[in-house]
Write a protein that holds these residues in place. Structure first.
Motif, PDB file in Angstrom:
ATOM      1  N   VAL A   7      51.878   2.944  38.528  1.00 36.72           N
ATOM      2  CA  VAL A   7      50.472   2.909  38.500  1.00 36.72           C
ATOM      3  C   VAL A   7      49.803   4.398  38.580  1.00 36.72           C
ATOM      4  O   VAL A   7      50.410   5.261  39.499  1.00 36.72           O
ATOM      5  N   VAL A   8      49.239   4.829  37.382  1.00 37.95           N
ATOM      6  CA  VAL A   8      48.613   5.915  37.468  1.00 37.95           C
ATOM      7  C   VAL A   8      47.185   5.964  38.190  1.00 37.95           C
ATOM      8  O   VAL A   8      46.525   5.331  37.894  1.00 37.95           O
ATOM      9  N   ILE A   9      47.132   7.201  38.986  1.00 40.84           N
ATOM     10  CA  ILE A   9      45.577   7.263  39.651  1.00 40.84           C
ATOM     11  C   ILE A   9      45.306   8.571  39.059  1.00 40.84           C
ATOM     12  O   ILE A   9      45.900   9.462  39.366  1.00 40.84           O
ATOM     13  N   ILE A  10      44.048   8.590  38.489  1.00 40.89           N
ATOM     14  CA  ILE A  10      43.118   9.789  38.226  1.00 40.89           C
ATOM     15  C   ILE A  10      42.065   9.940  38.907  1.00 40.89           C
ATOM     16  O   ILE A  10      41.091   9.414  38.748  1.00 40.89           O
ATOM     17  N   GLU A  11      42.187  10.612  39.988  1.00 43.70           N
ATOM     18  CA  GLU A  11      41.033  10.805  40.888  1.00 43.70           C
ATOM     19  C   GLU A  11      41.142  12.194  41.745  1.00 43.70           C
ATOM     20  O   GLU A  11      42.266  12.622  42.077  1.00 43.70           O
ATOM     21  N   ASP A  12      40.118  12.797  41.547  1.00 42.73           N
ATOM     22  CA  ASP A  12      40.084  14.176  42.231  1.00 42.73           C
ATOM     23  C   ASP A  12      40.032  14.299  43.742  1.00 42.73           C
ATOM     24  O   ASP A  12      40.067  15.272  44.390  1.00 42.73           O
ATOM     25  N   GLU A  13      39.508  13.118  44.397  1.00 44.66           N
ATOM     26  CA  GLU A  13      39.578  13.240  45.967  1.00 44.66           C
ATOM     27  C   GLU A  13      40.841  12.809  46.489  1.00 44.66           C
ATOM     28  O   GLU A  13      41.033  11.795  46.262  1.00 44.66           O
ATOM     29  N   THR A  36      43.119  15.788  37.590  1.00 39.18           N
ATOM     30  CA  THR A  36      42.184  15.987  36.841  1.00 39.18           C
ATOM     31  C   THR A  36      42.575  14.943  35.259  1.00 39.18           C
ATOM     32  O   THR A  36      43.505  14.648  35.240  1.00 39.18           O
ATOM     33  N   ALA A  37      41.425  14.849  34.388  1.00 39.71           N
ATOM     34  CA  ALA A  37      41.609  13.996  33.239  1.00 39.71           C
ATOM     35  C   ALA A  37      42.684  14.628  32.398  1.00 39.71           C
ATOM     36  O   ALA A  37      43.294  13.906  31.691  1.00 39.71           O
ATOM     37  N   GLY A  38      42.747  16.167  32.144  1.00 36.46           N
ATOM     38  CA  GLY A  38      43.713  16.778  31.330  1.00 36.46           C
ATOM     39  C   GLY A  38      44.927  16.278  31.515  1.00 36.46           C
ATOM     40  O   GLY A  38      45.980  15.964  30.758  1.00 36.46           O
ATOM     41  N   GLU A  39      45.486  16.446  33.028  1.00 38.40           N
ATOM     42  CA  GLU A  39      46.690  16.102  33.462  1.00 38.40           C
ATOM     43  C   GLU A  39      47.303  14.704  33.293  1.00 38.40           C
ATOM     44  O   GLU A  39      48.187  14.503  32.875  1.00 38.40           O
ATOM     45  N   GLY A  40      46.148  13.787  33.606  1.00 37.62           N
ATOM     46  CA  GLY A  40      46.384  12.444  33.453  1.00 37.62           C
ATOM     47  C   GLY A  40      46.784  11.989  31.974  1.00 37.62           C
ATOM     48  O   GLY A  40      47.432  11.195  31.986  1.00 37.62           O
ATOM     49  N   ASP A  55      38.941   7.315  37.803  1.00 35.17           N
ATOM     50  CA  ASP A  55      37.881   7.826  38.653  1.00 35.17           C
ATOM     51  C   ASP A  55      36.793   8.258  37.274  1.00 35.17           C
ATOM     52  O   ASP A  55      37.146   8.844  36.313  1.00 35.17           O
ATOM     53  N   VAL A  56      35.621   7.794  37.688  1.00 37.94           N
ATOM     54  CA  VAL A  56      34.463   8.073  36.357  1.00 37.94           C
ATOM     55  C   VAL A  56      34.228   9.600  36.424  1.00 37.94           C
ATOM     56  O   VAL A  56      33.999  10.308  35.492  1.00 37.94           O
ATOM     57  N   GLY A  57      33.906  10.118  37.575  1.00 40.23           N
ATOM     58  CA  GLY A  57      33.520  11.533  37.828  1.00 40.23           C
ATOM     59  C   GLY A  57      34.671  12.498  38.029  1.00 40.23           C
ATOM     60  O   GLY A  57      35.190  12.444  39.101  1.00 40.23           O
ATOM     61  N   LEU A  58      35.011  13.269  37.082  1.00 42.98           N
ATOM     62  CA  LEU A  58      36.327  14.260  37.041  1.00 42.98           C
ATOM     63  C   LEU A  58      35.910  15.394  37.004  1.00 42.98           C
ATOM     64  O   LEU A  58      34.729  15.778  36.145  1.00 42.98           O
TER      65      LEU A  58
END
Length: 233
Positions: A7-13, A36-40, A55-58
């Motif tokens: 399960v991938v999590i793209i979240e900056d917090e 970050t969006a780029g890494e994910g 996450d919507v806000g990255l």
């Protein structure tokens, strides 16, 4: 590491990501976290996974735009995670291809339950999907390609939800599917949508088939649901 349990999590917090990582690991999943969006995106292009929490806000992009990019090459279940609770944001998220929408603050265990539901739903749909008959493939002019359908090498430009609905109808050609069955096939969260939303997606699919003279392939059985008709069968 099994792709079925990643399960991938793209979240900056970091605190939010760590809470999700903890419950996922306790339940036997293998979380992969990116801030970050780029890494994910780079990871998703190189790996098959079970589900994405996005996450919507990255810091380097918008989750909605990233979702659109992902849907160009993957139908992985996506759960949006955001601090915004506006209805328009939920609708936009679902329309562009997300499967669920969770607002902050949230319970990590509730999120885990939603993750398991989305993964299970995808597995059920994949297991039930029959192999197309060679004769029906030859009789039809629609060709599935890169999570879209094309006619004479021209892509229809389907959204993720539209693709899943049409793909399910085509796969069980001539069999009637209820709105509820199509909601399940499209991985649409029942609590997040109304059954009549299916009608809107069907209308959109028909409009995209119309320029090719194929809009009448999507047929309605009043009181029951929809079916796909291949002429010449």
């Amino acid at each position: 590491m099994s792709e079925k349990s990643t399960v991938v999590i793209i979240e900056d917090e970091q605190a939010i990501a760590e809470n999700l990582i903890h419950v996922l690991e306790m339940d036997g999943y293998h979380p992969a976290w990116f801030a970050t969006a780029g890494e994910g995106l780079a990871y998703l292009r190189a790996n098959d996974i079970a589900l994405l929490v996005l996450d919507v806000g990255l810091p380097d992009g918008n989750g909605f735009e990233l979702c659109k990019t992902i849907r160009e090459f993957s139908d992985v279940p996506i759960i949006f995670l955001t601090a915004r609770n506006d209805e328009i944001d939920r609708v936009v998220g679902l329309e562009i291809g997300a499967d669920d929408y969770v607002t902050k603050p949230f319970s990590p265990r509730e999120m885990l339950a939603r993750i398991k539901l989305r993964i299970k739903s995808r597995a059920v749909v994949s297991a039930e999907k029959p192999q197309p008959r060679p004769d029906s493939v030859q009789a039809d002019v629609l060709v599935a390609q890169q999570f879209d359908y094309c006619v004479n090498e021209q892509m229809l430009g389907l959204t993720a939800v539209e693709y899943k609905i049409l793909d399910r109808l085509v796969s069980v050609s001539a069999n009637i599917l209820s709105r509820e069955q199509l909601m399940i096939a499209a991985d649409m969260a029942p609590e997040a949508v109304y059954e009549r939303n299916i009608d809107s997606h069907i209308k959109a699919i028909r409009n995209k088939l119309k320029p090719f003279g194929l809009s009448d392939r999507i047929c309605t059985k009043r009181g029951f649901g929809y079916f796909y008709s291949v002429k010449g069968e």
